[in-house]
Design a protein around this motif. Sequence first.
Motif, PDB file in Angstrom:
ATOM      1  N   PRO A  19       0.821  -1.217   0.000  1.00  0.00           N
ATOM      2  CA  PRO A  19       0.000   0.000   0.000  1.00  0.00           C
ATOM      3  C   PRO A  19       0.854   1.266   0.000  1.00  0.00           C
ATOM      4  CG  PRO A  19      -0.852  -1.587   1.583  1.00  0.00           C
ATOM      5  CD  PRO A  19       0.451  -2.143   1.095  1.00  0.00           C
ATOM      6  N   ALA A  20       0.430   2.256  -0.763  1.00  0.00           N
ATOM      7  CA  ALA A  20       1.155   3.533  -0.834  1.00  0.00           C
ATOM      8  C   ALA A  20       0.712   4.417   0.329  1.00  0.00           C
ATOM      9  CB  ALA A  20       0.889   4.209  -2.176  1.00  0.00           C
ATOM     10  N   ASP A  21       1.191   4.089   1.528  1.00  0.00           N
ATOM     11  CA  ASP A  21       0.710   4.763   2.734  1.00  0.00           C
ATOM     12  C   ASP A  21       1.813   5.428   3.537  1.00  0.00           C
ATOM     13  OD1 ASP A  21       2.026   2.540   3.690  1.00  0.00           O
ATOM     14  OD2 ASP A  21       0.326   1.749   4.845  1.00  0.00           O
ATOM     15  N   ARG A  22       3.021   5.549   2.947  1.00  0.00           N
ATOM     16  CA  ARG A  22       4.147   6.207   3.636  1.00  0.00           C
ATOM     17  C   ARG A  22       5.180   6.620   2.601  1.00  0.00           C
ATOM     18  NH1 ARG A  22       5.319   1.284   7.138  1.00  0.00           N
ATOM     19  NH2 ARG A  22       3.104   1.077   6.659  1.00  0.00           N
ATOM     20  N   GLY A  23       6.111   7.491   3.004  1.00  0.00           N
ATOM     21  CA  GLY A  23       7.157   7.911   2.092  1.00  0.00           C
ATOM     22  C   GLY A  23       8.066   6.756   1.697  1.00  0.00           C
ATOM     23  N   GLU A  24       8.668   6.882   0.522  1.00  0.00           N
ATOM     24  CA  GLU A  24       9.549   5.809   0.033  1.00  0.00           C
ATOM     25  C   GLU A  24      10.837   6.389  -0.539  1.00  0.00           C
ATOM     26  OE1 GLU A  24       6.479   2.251  -1.093  1.00  0.00           O
ATOM     27  OE2 GLU A  24       6.711   3.839  -2.586  1.00  0.00           O
ATOM     28  N   ALA A  25      11.934   5.658  -0.298  1.00  0.00           N
ATOM     29  CA  ALA A  25      13.248   6.006  -0.829  1.00  0.00           C
ATOM     30  C   ALA A  25      13.740   4.849  -1.687  1.00  0.00           C
ATOM     31  CB  ALA A  25      14.231   6.272   0.309  1.00  0.00           C
ATOM     32  N   VAL A  26      14.057   5.143  -2.926  1.00  0.00           N
ATOM     33  CA  VAL A  26      14.494   4.116  -3.874  1.00  0.00           C
ATOM     34  C   VAL A  26      16.016   4.124  -3.989  1.00  0.00           C
ATOM     35  CG1 VAL A  26      14.662   3.715  -6.371  1.00  0.00           C
ATOM     36  CG2 VAL A  26      12.431   3.859  -5.286  1.00  0.00           C
ATOM     37  N   PHE A  27      16.590   2.927  -4.058  1.00  0.00           N
ATOM     38  CA  PHE A  27      18.022   2.768  -4.329  1.00  0.00           C
ATOM     39  C   PHE A  27      18.169   1.964  -5.610  1.00  0.00           C
ATOM     40  CE2 PHE A  27      17.982   3.822   0.086  1.00  0.00           C
ATOM     41  CZ  PHE A  27      19.188   4.462   0.337  1.00  0.00           C
ATOM     42  N   ILE A  28      18.876   2.551  -6.569  1.00  0.00           N
ATOM     43  CA  ILE A  28      19.061   1.880  -7.850  1.00  0.00           C
ATOM     44  C   ILE A  28      20.511   2.014  -8.278  1.00  0.00           C
ATOM     45  CG2 ILE A  28      18.393   3.955  -9.150  1.00  0.00           C
ATOM     46  CD1 ILE A  28      17.162   2.055 -11.241  1.00  0.00           C
ATOM     47  N   GLY A  29      21.006   0.988  -8.973  1.00  0.00           N
ATOM     48  CA  GLY A  29      22.376   1.029  -9.461  1.00  0.00           C
ATOM     49  C   GLY A  29      22.710  -0.250 -10.188  1.00  0.00           C
ATOM     50  N   ARG A  30      23.741  -0.220 -10.991  1.00  0.00           N
ATOM     51  CA  ARG A  30      24.091  -1.420 -11.751  1.00  0.00           C
ATOM     52  C   ARG A  30      24.662  -2.489 -10.825  1.00  0.00           C
ATOM     53  NH1 ARG A  30      29.508  -2.024 -12.858  1.00  0.00           N
ATOM     54  NH2 ARG A  30      30.879  -0.240 -12.536  1.00  0.00           N
ATOM     55  N   SER A  31      24.794  -3.686 -11.348  1.00  0.00           N
ATOM     56  CA  SER A  31      25.328  -4.798 -10.570  1.00  0.00           C
ATOM     57  C   SER A  31      26.718  -4.459 -10.045  1.00  0.00           C
ATOM     58  CB  SER A  31      25.414  -6.054 -11.442  1.00  0.00           C
ATOM     59  OG  SER A  31      24.265  -6.187 -12.234  1.00  0.00           O
ATOM     60  N   ASN A  32      27.004  -4.901  -8.851  1.00  0.00           N
ATOM     61  CA  ASN A  32      28.327  -4.736  -8.232  1.00  0.00           C
ATOM     62  C   ASN A  32      28.715  -3.290  -7.951  1.00  0.00           C
ATOM     63  OD1 ASN A  32      28.779  -7.573  -8.417  1.00  0.00           O
ATOM     64  ND2 ASN A  32      29.349  -7.309 -10.568  1.00  0.00           N
ATOM     65  N   VAL A  33      27.717  -2.410  -7.848  1.00  0.00           N
ATOM     66  CA  VAL A  33      28.040  -1.006  -7.560  1.00  0.00           C
ATOM     67  C   VAL A  33      28.188  -0.781  -6.050  1.00  0.00           C
ATOM     68  CG1 VAL A  33      25.692  -0.091  -7.304  1.00  0.00           C
ATOM     69  CG2 VAL A  33      27.479   1.357  -8.326  1.00  0.00           C
ATOM     70  N   GLY A  34      27.843  -1.802  -5.247  1.00  0.00           N
ATOM     71  CA  GLY A  34      27.961  -1.674  -3.795  1.00  0.00           C
ATOM     72  C   GLY A  34      26.682  -1.220  -3.129  1.00  0.00           C
ATOM     73  N   LYS A  35      25.541  -1.512  -3.767  1.00  0.00           N
ATOM     74  CA  LYS A  35      24.251  -1.038  -3.252  1.00  0.00           C
ATOM     75  C   LYS A  35      23.905  -1.667  -1.912  1.00  0.00           C
ATOM     76  CE  LYS A  35      20.827  -1.812  -6.039  1.00  0.00           C
ATOM     77  NZ  LYS A  35      20.073  -2.975  -5.526  1.00  0.00           N
TER      78      LYS A  35
END
Length: 282
Positions: free
Chosen positions: A72-88
């Motif tokens: 459910p979209a009921d709170r703020g969200e932070a997305v983390f994106i990056g290519r493979s092996n970037v250390g995410k």
Amino acid sequence: GHCETARRAGSLKLREEDANVELPCNVVYAVLNAMSTFPSENDDLVFEAISNALVRRVLFVTGAIDMSGCPPADRGEAVFIGRSNVGKSSLVNMITNRKSLAFTSKRPGKTQQFNFFAVNDKPGREKEIRYGDVVLGERDLDSFNIVDLPGFGFARVPEKQRQDWARFMAEFLSKRKTLRVVFHLVDGRHGPIDEDATIMKQVGESLPKNVAYVVVLTKADKNVKAASRKQPGKVSIDVMNSVREAMRANKVGNAPVIVTSAETKLGRDDLWRYLRLAAEAY
């Protein structure tokens, strides 16, 4: 941390002259802001305490392969994106002060879904989302979701799956009303590659203006001979120039750039200042 605990328990008392002061959803954010003006002499211990006060619980709640599978979209969200092996995974673990938060992504079959982690939610929240159980209690005021997007650049991923994933990401970035900040991780040793430019282009075209976009340069400790507290890491001028050039070319030239290291904790406080956007969204 003690102040925030007292506030959540309802026992934090303000002075009479401060009665009309509006507190942030977590008073530790006020401490974080003050530290930018009055730096601590023991950053490691202080930031360890701050991390523990900001992240009290983290739960993996669900994975999604399309918009219908999102929680459910009921709170703020932070997305983390990056290519493979970037250390995410290492970076997300650093800012949440956990050793293996992103373990779910490493299970077979889980690498191509969006993984949702609820921060500071009530214990058992994942049972409500996955099974429809009724779990008593309320989430904390500063609860938000961390959304771990799959690493892109896998050579063995079929083209159709790549296209499906790209469509899902485009729809999520443009239509998810609770999205507040997107962290795009780029390898600080080499700078952006074609996949990074693709992400920047997508963000430049579809990310709403009220959502922050932050470029995060990872593995800065690898660019110094002996990384330490005094020399926590850096990126070369050439890498920084290539990042800025790619950003300008894809119409995200005004976005902030943060230099980080999961090893030396470089950039942890800067990342939290943007995570606050998600924590205070609702």
